[in-house]
Design a protein around this motif. Sequence first.
Motif, short mmCIF file in Angstrom:
data_model
loop_
_atom_site.label_atom_id
_atom_site.label_comp_id
_atom_site.label_asym_id
_atom_site.label_seq_id
_atom_site.Cartn_x
_atom_site.Cartn_y
_atom_site.Cartn_z
N VAL A 93 -1.65 -6.75 3.02
CA VAL A 93 -0.64 -6.90 1.97
C VAL A 93 -1.38 -7.12 0.67
N ALA A 94 -0.88 -6.55 -0.41
CA ALA A 94 -1.52 -6.67 -1.72
C ALA A 94 -0.58 -7.38 -2.68
N LYS A 95 -1.16 -8.08 -3.66
CA LYS A 95 -0.39 -8.76 -4.70
C LYS A 95 -0.91 -8.30 -6.05
N PRO A 96 -0.04 -7.69 -6.86
CA PRO A 96 -0.49 -7.20 -8.18
C PRO A 96 -0.90 -8.34 -9.09
N ASP A 97 -1.83 -8.03 -9.97
CA ASP A 97 -2.30 -9.04 -10.92
C ASP A 97 -1.25 -9.36 -11.98
N ASP A 98 -0.28 -8.46 -12.17
CA ASP A 98 0.70 -8.67 -13.24
C ASP A 98 1.87 -9.54 -12.81
N GLY A 99 1.79 -10.12 -11.63
CA GLY A 99 2.83 -11.04 -11.20
C GLY A 99 3.96 -10.42 -10.41
N ARG A 100 3.94 -9.11 -10.19
CA ARG A 100 4.99 -8.48 -9.40
C ARG A 100 4.94 -8.93 -7.96
N ASP A 101 5.98 -8.61 -7.21
CA ASP A 101 6.07 -9.04 -5.82
C ASP A 101 5.01 -8.37 -4.97
N PRO A 102 4.56 -9.06 -3.91
CA PRO A 102 3.60 -8.44 -2.99
C PRO A 102 4.19 -7.19 -2.33
N TYR A 103 3.30 -6.31 -1.86
CA TYR A 103 3.74 -5.07 -1.22
C TYR A 103 2.74 -4.67 -0.14
N ASP A 104 3.16 -3.78 0.75
CA ASP A 104 2.27 -3.27 1.80
C ASP A 104 1.08 -2.56 1.17
N PHE A 105 -0.13 -2.90 1.63
CA PHE A 105 -1.33 -2.24 1.10
C PHE A 105 -1.41 -0.79 1.57
N TYR A 106 -1.03 -0.53 2.84
CA TYR A 106 -1.05 0.83 3.39
C TYR A 106 0.39 1.34 3.44
N ARG A 107 0.63 2.44 2.75
CA ARG A 107 1.97 3.03 2.73
C ARG A 107 1.85 4.54 2.86
N ASP A 108 2.60 5.09 3.82
CA ASP A 108 2.59 6.52 4.11
C ASP A 108 1.16 7.02 4.34
N ARG A 109 0.47 6.32 5.23
CA ARG A 109 -0.91 6.68 5.56
C ARG A 109 -1.16 6.60 7.07
N ILE A 110 -1.98 7.52 7.58
CA ILE A 110 -2.50 7.40 8.94
C ILE A 110 -3.55 6.30 8.92
N THR A 111 -3.52 5.40 9.89
CA THR A 111 -4.41 4.23 9.87
C THR A 111 -5.49 4.34 10.95
N PHE A 112 -6.68 3.88 10.58
CA PHE A 112 -7.84 3.85 11.47
C PHE A 112 -8.35 2.41 11.53
N PRO A 113 -8.16 1.70 12.63
CA PRO A 113 -8.66 0.32 12.71
C PRO A 113 -10.18 0.27 12.60
N PHE A 129 -8.73 -1.85 7.93
CA PHE A 129 -8.23 -0.52 8.28
C PHE A 129 -8.73 0.49 7.26
N GLY A 130 -8.79 1.74 7.70
CA GLY A 130 -8.91 2.86 6.79
C GLY A 130 -7.59 3.60 6.82
N GLY A 131 -7.19 4.15 5.69
CA GLY A 131 -5.92 4.86 5.63
C GLY A 131 -6.06 6.22 5.01
N ARG A 132 -5.49 7.24 5.67
CA ARG A 132 -5.54 8.62 5.17
C ARG A 132 -4.16 8.98 4.63
N ALA A 133 -4.07 9.31 3.34
CA ALA A 133 -2.78 9.58 2.70
C ALA A 133 -2.14 10.84 3.26
N MET A 134 -0.82 10.78 3.49
CA MET A 134 -0.07 11.97 3.88
C MET A 134 0.35 12.77 2.66
N ASP A 135 0.53 12.11 1.53
CA ASP A 135 0.92 12.77 0.29
C ASP A 135 -0.30 13.43 -0.34
N PRO A 136 -0.32 14.76 -0.48
CA PRO A 136 -1.49 15.43 -1.07
C PRO A 136 -1.75 15.03 -2.51
N ASN A 137 -0.77 14.45 -3.17
CA ASN A 137 -0.93 14.04 -4.56
C ASN A 137 -1.27 12.56 -4.69
#
Length: 660
Positions: free
Chosen positions: A188-208, A219-227
């Motif tokens: 889980v990640a927390k932005p420096d600007d004070g926004r709410d925490p969010y999932d660090f890996y999103r829409d990614r294939i994960t490699f433990p 984990f390593g994460g491979r993005a599914m979104d080409p952009n």
Amino acid sequence: MSLPPGFLDELRNRLSLTDVVGRKVMWDQRKSNAGKGDMWAPCPFHHEKTASFHVNDKDGYYYCFGCHAKGDAITFVRETENVSFMEAIEILAREAGMPIPERDPQAQKQADKRSQLAEINEVANRFFRLNLSQQGGAQARAYLDRRGMKPETRERFEIGYAPPGNALLRALKDQGISVEMAIEAGVVAKPDDGRDPYDFYRDRITFPIRDARGRLISFGGRAMDPNARAKYLNGPERLLFDKGAALYNHGPARAGCGKGQVLVVAEGYMDVIAMAEAGFDATVAPLGTAITERQLQLMWRMSDEPVIALDGDKAGLRAAFRLIDLAMPLLQAGKGLRFGILPEGQDPDELIKAKGREAMQEVLDGALPMVALLWRRETEGKVFDSPERRAALDKSLRDAIRPIADPSIKGHYGEILKDMRFELFRGKRSEQQGGGGERRAWTPGKGRFNGGRFGKGPAVPTEGLKASLIVSGDETQADLMREAVVLAVLVKNPGLALDFLSQLEALQPRTEDHAALLHALLTHAEVEDADELHEKILNDVGRGPLDRLLSHPHVQITPPVRKPDREVAQMCLTEELAKLKARRGYKAELDEGLVDLLAAEDEKVTWRLRQAAEARNKATKAEAEDKTEFDTAENGLELSRDERDAFRALLNRIAPEGQK
């Protein structure tokens, strides 16, 4: 960490060596006696068919009568699992049901926190794996299918899928895991600007990513979104995870090395998985960055000579070239690197899929030692057609190997690079001296041809040429004295050889003693301490050649030998090497002219003789102070008596009638 007295004895007493070893071997039931704890099996440390590996369960000791491997349960686990002493203790203690002694309270607190973070990662991993198998993971499964990853491979490497949004964060909260601990675990990640925490890996294939002990550290994460901003993403560095000190597939690769496989270092997760599917279990990858010093040390703990199999493109080569500079100061006897160069545009995954396991095995079998890749880095695409460019190459090679701490390794690098340099420049000289038509090679001083066919010139008997092929005894002795002076000046004035490398490498000494001394001086050209250089030369050639060199009266009266002085020594070397080059250039020209005389048309003869005369003039002008007894021809050419008679005989034989 120190263990309390009696802990190891208690550990050994609780374990059966037969049980520990039995996980790795197949007992020979005919030779073994389980009731007495006397067990035999084929040795797990070397390949054999007979049962020469003996376990004495009563004494807790094993011994192989083939390869002489021996030890106790701790040694066996260390060798077969390729783990450290404390890691072996932990493995056996868990098996024996013994708690590892606690460390100090602060260290224990840190260890407890690491265990908690690793458990949070395990929860996240189960979540990711479940998502891959559900409807939301259909696109990820389709991608893995296109990459040819089998379902059983996905299970083996625990491949998962992180869905978009903050689904993991909600799942962790439902299990009572705090946001702060999830952030510390890196999922889980927390932005420096004070926004709410969010999932660090999103829409990614994960490699433990697990450490050598099997703890899930990130984990390593491979993005599914080409952009996506980053195609591959590693977890943030936290208490549990330091990407510069971790390797993907570390534990299984270490076990593979323990079974005798060579350690292969690939570039990414998919390369490692493809290699493992093809049977190369001992494969690891750095985690999205260039290989670090700590990763290199981890590799050397698993294997003495890992093979770096980076992609066969310019980026892969640049990474390999950077690794050379990193590894140079760390090299030790027996610890090195080899480089498997893949076909351009292919990584291990693509190569295996295109041409099969055998193609990858060929790359590994043909892996180059680091010195060969260093040479390629410094010479590829460059032209060395001037003294300045050749000197620049010499400097770059010296600079490259200077960081090597081990003097023996540095010496061997210098020797091999010197041989490569000699071959490179000798090849260029051969090309320049080539030309059309078939030529015969003449071996100076041997009085014979090395091959080739005679041309269409007039048949000239060789008896009349013998006199011209003889170098007078005075001149030979003068050459030997000059060689001796050059070598002695270099011995007494260390470091000067670097200023005269090209001339020294072309010297071609006339005696074995001189050749051995010159080789030693070039090998240790960078040594600048006189005593150190003297010792290294003694080690290389022995006392005899050096004593004979320095005891000669002509050498002893040479100023920079009698009283070392760098400036005077430079002047002396410049002069003596120039004289040697001039004389030997003349002799080579004369020998080549004599060869052509046997095969050439009449009109070529006078040109060749003129070339020899000019070379002779240069040689004699450079050594006027060293004259012995000469005659002078009408054109000013100074000739020894043997040479005068030889030329006269040649001219009489080839001159037309009426002009003799």
